[in-house]
Design an enzyme around this catalytic site. Structure first.
Site, short mmCIF file in Angstrom:
data_model
loop_
_atom_site.label_atom_id
_atom_site.label_comp_id
_atom_site.label_asym_id
_atom_site.label_seq_id
_atom_site.Cartn_x
_atom_site.Cartn_y
_atom_site.Cartn_z
CD GLU A 46 -5.05 79.21 -43.83
OE1 GLU A 46 -4.01 79.81 -44.12
OE2 GLU A 46 -6.05 79.79 -43.40
CG ASN B 287 -7.56 85.32 -43.87
OD1 ASN B 287 -7.71 85.25 -45.09
ND2 ASN B 287 -8.51 85.03 -43.02
CG HIS C 288 -9.71 79.63 -42.39
ND1 HIS C 288 -8.75 80.37 -43.02
CD2 HIS C 288 -10.82 80.41 -42.39
CE1 HIS C 288 -9.24 81.54 -43.38
NE2 HIS C 288 -10.50 81.58 -43.00
#
Ligand code: CAA
Length: 588
Positions: free
Chosen positions: A152, A190, A140
C-alpha cells in the site's frame, strides 16, 4: 530520480523482511537498529529467512551471499547520509516515529524520500515532524514481506505526486503490486482484516469455540492460508494490539476495541511467534513450528450412537450434495423431496456429480455405481422411520423448518438424531418443537458439500454430549473435518466472514478505494483465494444481505448493520453472478 541506496530503520519482523526483499532486488541497503543486540537479532532473522529461501530453491547460495553483502548493518544513524530512500519499520509508536523522522530529515540528502511502514498511524502526523512533508509517503508491506506481493502506497494531503509516482515505481521494481490510497487508519487491508481478527479473539476468549476449531474453520471454510489466531501470532500480538487500539481511537468502532486477552498476552511477554509463544507455542522464538497444537481429528470421543441409515430432507444443491457425501461413505440414504419429480431431479444431480468424479478419476465406475445404488429418492417422510440420522436441508425459513421438525419427531424412531444444515437460524428453535431436544444438533455443511471438508457441528443448550460426539464421529466417517461451536447466529465461519465482507462494502461506499484494489489487497496482501467483491458476487448479494441482517439482529452490534449499498443492490435485483450483475457485470 534513481534510487540506489535504501535505508531501513528497525529490523524486527517487518524491517528484516523489507531489507531482504529490497536487497534481493539489487539495491544497497543500510539496515539500522538502536542497539547491537537488536542489530544482531535482525541479522539473524535475515540469515534464517534467506537460508530458507535457498532451501526452497528461491535463491542460490551465491545470490544469498550477494544479498547479505549488499546490506550494511549498523547502529549509526548518520550512515543514512547516502540514502535515496529511507523506510522506517519500528514499533507502532507515534512519538518514536516522529523523533526518528526528525532525525532522518536532518541526516539525509534533500532529494531523499522518507517512507514509513506504519500499519495504522497517521502518515500525515509523521510527515509534519519533518521539514519536507511533500517527500513523506507510506510504503506498507505485508508479513512475510519477502513472500506477499502487495504494497500500500499511502499519500497524505501534502505528499507530492512525483514522490508518489517514485514510490509506486520503486515498489514495482521489487516485484510488488502497489495500490495508492489516502491516509486512513488501517488503510485497505488492515482496516478489513483486524475487525475479523479481533472478533476471532473474542470467540476464543469467550470459549465459543476452541483455538484449533476457529483456525481450522477459516482455513477449510474460506480457503485462507492461516486461521486468525495463528495469523495474529505471525503478525505479533503487540503490533496487533497497537493497530487495533489506533483503529479504535480513530473510528470509535467497538469491534476494534482490542479484546482484553490480547493485552494480557502482550503484558505477559507472549507476543506471538517471534517470542515463541502467543495463542500457540512454537518450537523456538521465530520458528513457524507449533508444538502444542491439538490434533482435533484424534480427540477421543465418549459414547456414540451407531449410524448406518441416513435420511436427507430437501432436493436443492445442499441436500443432493449431502446425500452424495453419505452414500460415498458407504451409508444407505433416503432422500425425501416435496414431490417425486423433485426427488428424481436431486438423484440425477447426484448422478451427474458422481460421473464428474469418475471422469476426474476421483473414483472408479464401480464405486460410483455402488454409491448411486445406496441412495433412494421418495416424497414420503414415512420412509424415514428407520433412519438413525436425518439431515434437514430445506429452505432457510424458520416456519417451514419448524413444521418439518414436528413431522420428523413424529415419524423417526426413538434415538434417531435430527440434524439441521441451517446456516443462520437458531438450532434451538427447531429442537424445542420436538420431544427430543437432546437429539437435535446442527450439521452445517459448506457448498459444494462433496468438495468442502469443513462441517460445523452446532451444539444447543439442550443437545446431549452423546449426540454431539455422534455427529463428530459421523463427520469423521464422511472424511470431513468437524469443528464444534455454540448455537449463535453465523456459527464460526459466517460470523467471521460476513462482517468483513460488509466492511468492504462500506469502504467502497466511502470511496476510499475501488472494488478492484480492495480485492487485490486481500488476495495479494493476505493470501485470500478471492477478494471480498468477487466472493460477494459468487455467494449472491441477497444471501449475503440476509446473513448480515441476521448477525445484526442477533448481536445488536451497530458495526454489523448491513451496508446501505448492499441493500440497494439487492433491491435493484443486482444479486451477483446469478443475475449477471452485482458489484461487477458478468456475461452469462
Ligand atoms: N524469499 C522468497 N520466498 C520465500 C521466502 C523468502 N525468504 N520464504 C518463503 N518463501 C516462499 C516459499 O518458498 C513458498 O513458496 P512456494 O510455495 O512457491 O514454495 C512460499 O514463500 C510460502 O512459504 P512457506 O512454505 O514458508 O510457508 P507456507 O506455505 O506455510 O505459507 C505464509 C506461509 C506465507 C505465511 C502463508 O500462510 C500466508 O500467506 N499467510 C497469510 C499471511 C497474511 O495474511 N499476512 C498479512 C498480515 S497483515 C500485515 O502484514 C500487515 C500489517 O500491518 C500487520
Amino acid at each position: 530520480m534513481a534510487i540506489s541506496t535504501v535505508g531501513v530503520i528497525g529490523l524486527g519482523t517487518m524491517g528484516a523482511g523489507i531489507a531482504e526483499v529490497i536487497s534481493r532486488n539489487g539495491y544497497s541497503v543500510i539496515a539500522i537498529e538502536n542497539s547491537t543486540a537488536a542489530l544482531e537479532h535482525g541479522r539473524g532473522t535475515l540469515e534464517a529467512s534467506t537460508a530458507r529461501a535457498v532451501k526452497r530453491a528461491k535463491l542460490t547460495e551465491q545470490e544469498r551471499s550477494a544479498l547479505l553483502d549488499r546490506i550494511t548493518f549498523t547502529t549509526d544513524m548518520p550512515a543514512l547520509a547516502s540514502a535515496d530512500l529511507v523506510i522506517e519499520a519500528v514499533s507502532e509508536s507515534l512519538e518514536l516515529k516522529k523523533a526518528i523522522f526528525a532525525e532522518v530529515d536532518a541526516i539525509t540528502p534533500p532529494h531523499a524520500i522518507l517512507a514509513t511502514n506504519t500499519s495504522s498511524l497517521s502518515v500525515t502526523d509523521i510527515a509534519v515532524a519533518t521539514g519536507r512533508p511533500a517527500n513523506v509517503v507510506g510504503i506498507h508491506f505485508f508479513n512475510p514481506a519477502p513472500v506477499l506481493s502487495f504494497v500500500e502506497i499511502v499519500r497524505t494531503v501534502v505528499t507530492s505526486q512525483e514522490i508518489v509516482d517514485e514510490a509506486v515505481a520503486f515498489a514495482r521494481t521489487l516485484g510488488k503490486e502497489p495500490v495508492v490510497i489516502g491516509d486512513r487508519a488501517g488503510f485497505i487491508a488492515n482496516a478489513l482484516l483486524f475487525g475479523y481478527l479481533n472478533h476471532a479473539v473474542s470467540m476464543f476468549e469467550s470459549k465459543y469455540a476452541s483455538r484449533e476449531d476457529i483456525d481450522d474453520a477459516m482455513r477449510l471454510g474460506c480457503g485462507y492460508p492461516m486461521g486468525p489466531l495463528m495469523l495474529l501470532d505471525l503478525i505479533g500480538l503487540d503490533t496487533a494490539y497497537e493497530i487495533l487500539d489506533t483503529m479504535y481511537k480513530q473510528g470509535r468502532d467497538r469491534l476494534h476495541a482490542p479484546s482484553p486477552i490480547l493485552k494480557q498476552l502482550v503484558t505477559a511477554g507472549l507476543k506471538g511467534r517471534k517470542t515463541g509463544r502467543g495463542f500457540y507455542t512454537y518450537e523456538a522464538p521465530g520458528s513457524p513450528v507449533v508444538v502444542d497444537a491439538v490434533d482435533t481429528e484424534a480427540i477421543e470421543l465418549g459414547p456414540t450412537r451407531e449410524i448406518a441409515s441416513v435420511g436427507v430432507v430437501g432436493s436443492g444443491t445442499m441436500a443432493s450434495g449431502i446425500a452424495e457425501v453419505f452414500a460415498k461413505a458407504g451409508m444407505d440414504v433416503v432422500l425425501v423431496a416435496r414431490s417425486g419429480d423433485k426427488a428424481a431431479q436431486a438423484l440425477s444431480r447426484i448422478e451427474a456429480s458422481l460421473d464428474k468424479a469418475v471422469s476426474k478419476e476421483k473414483m472408479t465406475q464401480e464405486e460410483r455405481d455402488a454409491a448411486l445404488e445406496r441412495v433412494r429418492g421418495t416424497s414420503s417422510l414415512r420412509e424415514l422411520s428407520y433412519a438413525d440420522l436425518v439431515v434437514e436441508a430445506v429452505v432457510e425459513d424458520l416456519e417451514v423448518k419448524k413444521a418439518l421438525f414436528v413431522e420428523l419427531d413424529r415419524t423417526c424412531k426413538p434415538g434417531a438424531i435430527l440434524a439441521t444444515t441451517t446456516s443462520s437460524l437458531p438450532v434451538i428453535d427447531l429442537a424445542v418443537v420436538t420431544k427430543r431436544p437432546q437429539d437435535v444438533v446442527g450439521l452445517h455443511f459448506f457448498n459444494p458439500a462433496a468438495v468442502m471438508k469443513l462441517v460445523e457441528v452446532v451444539r444447543t443448550v439442550s443437545t446431549s454430549d452423546e449426540v454431539v460426539d455422534t455427529a463428530i464421529a459421523v463427520c469423521r466417517a464422511l472424511g470431513k473435518h468437524p469443528v464444534t461451536c455454540g448455537d449463535r447466529a453465523g456459527f464460526i465461519v459466517n460470523a467471521l466472514l460476513f462482517p468483513y465482507l460488509n466492511d468492504a462494502v462500506r469502504m467502497l461506499e466511502a470511496n476510499y478505494s475501488s472494488a478492484n484494489d480492495i480485492d487485490l489487497a486481500m488476495k495479494k496482501g493476505c493470501g485470500y483465494p478471492m477478494g471480498p467483491f468477487e466472493l460477494l458476487d459468487v455467494v449472491g448479494l441477497d444471501v449475503s444481505y440476509a446473513i448480515q441482517r441476521t448477525l445484526y439482529l442477533e448481536f445488536r452490534e451497530p458495526g454489523f448493520a448491513p451496508a446501505p449499498r448492499l441493500e440497494h443492490l439487492v433491491t435493484a435485483g443486482y444479486l451477483g453472478r446469478k443475475t449477471g450483475r452485482g458489484f461487477r457485470d458478468y456475461v452469462n
